[in-house]
Write a protein that holds these residues in place. Structure first.
Motif, PDB file in Angstrom:
ATOM      1  N   PRO A   1       6.322  23.932  15.744  1.00  0.00           N
ATOM      2  CA  PRO A   1       6.804  25.161  15.126  1.00  0.00           C
ATOM      3  C   PRO A   1       6.538  25.185  13.623  1.00  0.00           C
ATOM      4  N   THR A   2       6.289  26.373  13.091  1.00  0.00           N
ATOM      5  CA  THR A   2       6.093  26.559  11.666  1.00  0.00           C
ATOM      6  C   THR A   2       6.874  27.791  11.245  1.00  0.00           C
ATOM      7  N   THR A   3       6.992  28.046   9.943  1.00  0.00           N
ATOM      8  CA  THR A   3       7.766  29.190   9.481  1.00  0.00           C
ATOM      9  C   THR A   3       6.846  30.321   9.032  1.00  0.00           C
ATOM     10  N   LEU A   4       7.370  31.528   9.103  1.00  0.00           N
ATOM     11  CA  LEU A   4       6.621  32.706   8.671  1.00  0.00           C
ATOM     12  C   LEU A   4       6.354  32.658   7.171  1.00  0.00           C
ATOM     13  N   THR A   5       7.333  32.243   6.400  1.00  0.00           N
ATOM     14  CA  THR A   5       7.166  32.153   4.949  1.00  0.00           C
ATOM     15  C   THR A   5       6.049  31.170   4.586  1.00  0.00           C
ATOM     16  N   ALA A   6       6.004  30.041   5.264  1.00  0.00           N
ATOM     17  CA  ALA A   6       4.942  29.062   5.001  1.00  0.00           C
ATOM     18  C   ALA A   6       3.567  29.642   5.310  1.00  0.00           C
ATOM     19  N   LEU A   7       3.463  30.428   6.375  1.00  0.00           N
ATOM     20  CA  LEU A   7       2.183  31.047   6.708  1.00  0.00           C
ATOM     21  C   LEU A   7       1.752  32.051   5.645  1.00  0.00           C
ATOM     22  N   LEU A   8       2.691  32.889   5.185  1.00  0.00           N
ATOM     23  CA  LEU A   8       2.366  33.860   4.136  1.00  0.00           C
ATOM     24  C   LEU A   8       1.892  33.162   2.868  1.00  0.00           C
TER      25      LEU A   8
ATOM     26  N   THR B   1       0.631  30.124   2.589  1.00  0.00           N
ATOM     27  CA  THR B   1      -0.637  29.445   2.816  1.00  0.00           C
ATOM     28  C   THR B   1      -1.797  30.420   2.659  1.00  0.00           C
ATOM     29  N   LEU B   2      -1.659  31.604   3.230  1.00  0.00           N
ATOM     30  CA  LEU B   2      -2.721  32.604   3.105  1.00  0.00           C
ATOM     31  C   LEU B   2      -2.917  33.046   1.664  1.00  0.00           C
ATOM     32  N   GLU B   3      -1.825  33.129   0.916  1.00  0.00           N
ATOM     33  CA  GLU B   3      -1.916  33.572  -0.476  1.00  0.00           C
ATOM     34  C   GLU B   3      -2.518  32.491  -1.370  1.00  0.00           C
ATOM     35  N   SER B   4      -2.140  31.239  -1.154  1.00  0.00           N
ATOM     36  CA  SER B   4      -2.558  30.170  -2.066  1.00  0.00           C
ATOM     37  C   SER B   4      -3.898  29.539  -1.711  1.00  0.00           C
ATOM     38  N   ASP B   5      -4.290  29.554  -0.442  1.00  0.00           N
ATOM     39  CA  ASP B   5      -5.508  28.857  -0.029  1.00  0.00           C
ATOM     40  C   ASP B   5      -6.775  29.695  -0.141  1.00  0.00           C
ATOM     41  N   GLY B   6      -6.636  30.966  -0.477  1.00  0.00           N
ATOM     42  CA  GLY B   6      -7.794  31.844  -0.452  1.00  0.00           C
ATOM     43  C   GLY B   6      -8.585  31.865  -1.740  1.00  0.00           C
ATOM     44  N   GLU B   7      -9.818  32.329  -1.615  1.00  0.00           N
ATOM     45  CA  GLU B   7     -10.709  32.511  -2.757  1.00  0.00           C
ATOM     46  C   GLU B   7     -11.329  33.890  -2.662  1.00  0.00           C
ATOM     47  N   GLY B   8     -11.689  34.463  -3.792  1.00  0.00           N
ATOM     48  CA  GLY B   8     -12.360  35.752  -3.809  1.00  0.00           C
ATOM     49  C   GLY B   8     -11.383  36.913  -3.831  1.00  0.00           C
ATOM     50  N   PRO B   9     -11.916  38.122  -4.037  1.00  0.00           N
ATOM     51  CA  PRO B   9     -11.070  39.301  -4.187  1.00  0.00           C
ATOM     52  C   PRO B   9     -10.541  39.867  -2.872  1.00  0.00           C
ATOM     53  N   GLN B  10     -11.077  39.412  -1.729  1.00  0.00           N
ATOM     54  CA  GLN B  10     -10.641  39.959  -0.453  1.00  0.00           C
ATOM     55  C   GLN B  10     -10.173  38.864   0.495  1.00  0.00           C
ATOM     56  N   LEU B  11      -9.232  39.254   1.358  1.00  0.00           N
ATOM     57  CA  LEU B  11      -8.733  38.373   2.413  1.00  0.00           C
ATOM     58  C   LEU B  11      -9.342  38.874   3.715  1.00  0.00           C
ATOM     59  N   SER B  12     -10.218  38.075   4.286  1.00  0.00           N
ATOM     60  CA  SER B  12     -10.909  38.489   5.513  1.00  0.00           C
ATOM     61  C   SER B  12     -10.183  37.946   6.740  1.00  0.00           C
TER      62      SER B  12
ATOM     63  N   TYR C   1      -2.682  42.305  -0.447  1.00  0.00           N
ATOM     64  CA  TYR C   1      -1.974  41.365   0.420  1.00  0.00           C
ATOM     65  C   TYR C   1      -0.909  40.608  -0.366  1.00  0.00           C
ATOM     66  N   ALA C   2      -1.258  40.146  -1.573  1.00  0.00           N
ATOM     67  CA  ALA C   2      -0.317  39.374  -2.395  1.00  0.00           C
ATOM     68  C   ALA C   2       0.911  40.202  -2.740  1.00  0.00           C
ATOM     69  N   ARG C   3       0.708  41.488  -3.064  1.00  0.00           N
ATOM     70  CA  ARG C   3       1.852  42.358  -3.375  1.00  0.00           C
ATOM     71  C   ARG C   3       2.775  42.513  -2.173  1.00  0.00           C
ATOM     72  N   VAL C   4       2.179  42.756  -1.005  1.00  0.00           N
ATOM     73  CA  VAL C   4       2.977  42.912   0.211  1.00  0.00           C
ATOM     74  C   VAL C   4       3.677  41.601   0.546  1.00  0.00           C
ATOM     75  N   ALA C   5       2.956  40.489   0.448  1.00  0.00           N
ATOM     76  CA  ALA C   5       3.542  39.179   0.762  1.00  0.00           C
ATOM     77  C   ALA C   5       4.707  38.867  -0.173  1.00  0.00           C
ATOM     78  N   ASP C   6       4.548  39.152  -1.457  1.00  0.00           N
ATOM     79  CA  ASP C   6       5.634  38.899  -2.413  1.00  0.00           C
ATOM     80  C   ASP C   6       6.852  39.768  -2.099  1.00  0.00           C
TER      81      ASP C   6
ATOM     82  N   PRO D   1      11.261  37.440   0.583  1.00  0.00           N
ATOM     83  CA  PRO D   1      12.710  37.258   0.744  1.00  0.00           C
ATOM     84  C   PRO D   1      13.186  37.552   2.173  1.00  0.00           C
ATOM     85  N   TRP D   2      12.548  38.504   2.827  1.00  0.00           N
ATOM     86  CA  TRP D   2      12.927  38.836   4.201  1.00  0.00           C
ATOM     87  C   TRP D   2      12.454  37.766   5.175  1.00  0.00           C
ATOM     88  N   THR D   3      11.263  37.224   4.937  1.00  0.00           N
ATOM     89  CA  THR D   3      10.771  36.193   5.850  1.00  0.00           C
ATOM     90  C   THR D   3      11.614  34.925   5.753  1.00  0.00           C
ATOM     91  N   ARG D   4      12.116  34.646   4.563  1.00  0.00           N
ATOM     92  CA  ARG D   4      12.991  33.469   4.422  1.00  0.00           C
ATOM     93  C   ARG D   4      14.262  33.637   5.258  1.00  0.00           C
TER      94      ARG D   4
END
Length: 192
Positions: free
Chosen positions: A4-11, A13-24, A96-101, A105-108
């Motif tokens: 099992p993993t958490t939703l917050t950790a997934l969000l 991870t996607l925000e911090s591990d990415g490169e470039g201006p778009q999330l594909s 994506y970063a704006r929506v994730a931020d 608080p809700w995902t936590r």
């Protein structure tokens, strides 16, 4: 499937591990795909259920992606795969970063409600049945896109089932049936 993993950790991870201006979608698959089908289906469904789903074409792309990924779950493929053309589809990373931020608080709070229980709904044959339900609901999202936010109902059901698979929580899988049913009702009202 993985632990099992958490939703917050997934969000995060996607925000911090990415490169470039778009999330594909390819990046989403690469970052969370090997953790199992739950996180990938969950993230695709959240993209369609949240305000990003108001962008024309997003619910259809997410619905098709969910159907493709879930079909692999139905057939017992160990890790999800998407065709190269779909992996190239992207949204602005900044959006994506704006929506994730905004939703972190809700995902936590939600993460505190997810725990391993009713395990028979998240293992074995049950995962294939969940996959089949997600295929049907993902395909329902395509015609529902014509109504503003109507695709959010099946997307929410898929997200809840994905959350259940991610956290090994059968309660969330069962809870996802309510919005999934609402999405099917919308579809029948629209085309029935």
């Amino acid at each position: 499937m993985s632990e099992p993993t958490t939703l917050t950790a997934l969000l995060q991870t996607l925000e911090s591990d990415g490169e470039g201006p778009q999330l594909s979608l390819g990046e989403v698959v690469a970052v969370i795909g090997e953790r199992g089908y739950g996180p990938l289906v969950l993230m695709l469904a959240l993209i369609a259920a949240l305000p990003t789903g108001a962008v024309p074409g997003v619910p259809s792309v997410c619905g098709i992606s969910i159907a493709l990924v879930s079909m692999q779950l139905v057939f017992g493929k160990r890790y999800p795969w998407l065709p190269a053309r779909m992996r190239r589809l992207a949204i602005e990373r900044q959006h994506y970063a704006r929506v994730a931020d905004r939703i972190t608080p809700w995902t936590r709070r939600l993460d505190r409600l997810v725990r391993p229980r009713l395990h028979w709904f998240t293992h074995g044959l049950a995962t294939r049945v969940i996959g089949l339900a997600c295929v049907a609901l993902g395909l329902c999202m395509i015609p529902l896109e014509v109504l503003p936010f109507a695709a959010a109902a099946p997307a929410t059901g898929i997200a809840m089932m994905g959350l259940g698979l991610t956290g090994k929580d059968g309660f969330w899988v069962l809870a996802g049936l309510a919005p999934a049913g609402l999405g099917l009702w919308f579809l029948f009202k629209l085309f029935g």
